[in-house]
Design an enzyme around this catalytic site. Structure first.
Site: not given
Length: 301
Positions: A18, A145
């Site tokens: 990410k 996250d």
């Protein structure tokens, strides 16, 4: 979307890196969590997670960066699986094998991506929708996250990470660099120095935030928009680990670079280029100059 599988057959998912293209820290809530605004994309480099259905929940870790994962019992893959098992009676589990290739404590959500991959595997095994509220609640409880890593699609992320809106991001040629120095997220937020209830971004700043390009926009359109919004964690991260500045200097000096900044809480930094050829050439040159660094030339989407 529901999926099913043959019991006993190994299943595989990727835990894609990410990348925070932007990261604004709006402020710190009274409960201690930080409210964020971020544009998130995902890279074409990933950990690999395999699930062999069976009666016992286990995890083995392999790959070039397996040793950096620490104690297996603390791994977010197992945390996510256990939390989902608590929420879904009779959940079928099994043996996970994680091939670890992404740097740890690197600002690219490697552990969160692995946990999200575990949730996708368990959803496939048990015929659960990824929109199942129990799975979504487990994702957020596992880590801030993890929710964005479940779909692993370009989006805006707000709140503590639970509010997601998809974006029509073109394929962005990129180079990602980690100096192989771990940076703890808590240390960076501590260096930021916000107390509970403090605001970093004023109301006016929020109201004047750019609107992101829509479908069909070019790489140049996106770079222009991204250039207006920074990563608020970059200055405190530089205090925690000054080598981040060296990484950024290397990226900004490379040929064809359009934008370079840090991802997440660091130490991984990335640069966007106008072409994949420029990105590959830059990655090769930086690898030659700094063989001790982890360097990936590829794409974000």
């Amino acid at each position: 979307m529901l999926a099913s599988t043959v019991t006993g057959a190994p299943l595989q998912e990727q835990g894609r890196a990410k990348v925070n293209l932007t990261l604004r820290v709006v402020g710190r809530r009274v409960d201690g969590y930080h409210d964020l605004e971020s544009v998130v994309a995902f890279a074409d480099c990933a950990d690999q997670l395999t699930l062999v259905p069976g009666p016992e929940l286990t995890l083995t870790t392999t790959g070039p960066l397996a040793a950096a994962c620490g104690e297996t019992s603390d791994n977010l893959v197992l945390k996510a699986a256990r939390l989902l098992a608590e929420s879904v009676p009779g959940l079928k589990l099994g043996a996970f094998e994680l091939e670890k290739v992404l740097p740890v404590a690197a600002g690219i959500g490697g552990g969160s991506a692995d946990a999200a991959a575990a949730l996708r595997l368990l959803a496939r095994l048990n015929g659960l929708s990824l929109d199942d509220p129990r799975l979504q609640a487990v994702a957020l409880k596992t880590g801030a996250d993890v929710p964005v890593c479940v779909p692993s699609r370009a989006c805006t992320m707000t709140g503590v990470g639970e509010n997601l809106q998809p974006l029509a991001l073109p394929v962005l040629p990129c180079v990602m660099i980690n100096p192989r120095v771990p940076v703890a997220t808590k240390d960076v937020f501590q260096a930021l120095g916000l107390k509970p209830g403090d605001l970093l971004v004023g109301v006016t700043d929020v109201l004047t935030a750019p609107s992101w390009p829509t479908a069909g926009a070019s790489i140049g359109d996106w770079v222009s928009a991204l250039d207006q919004v920074k990563n608020d964690l970059e200055p405190p991260a530089l205090k925690v680990q000054p080598i981040i500045g060296t990484v950024l200097d290397a990226l900004r000096a490379s040929h064809g670079v359009l934008l370079a900044r840090m991802s997440g809480s660091g130490a991984t930094c990335f640069a966007i280029y106008g072409s994949e050829a420029d990105a590959k050439a830059a990655g090769a040159q930086i690898s030659a100059d700094h063989p001790e660094w982890w360097v990936h030339a590829g794409t974000l989407s």
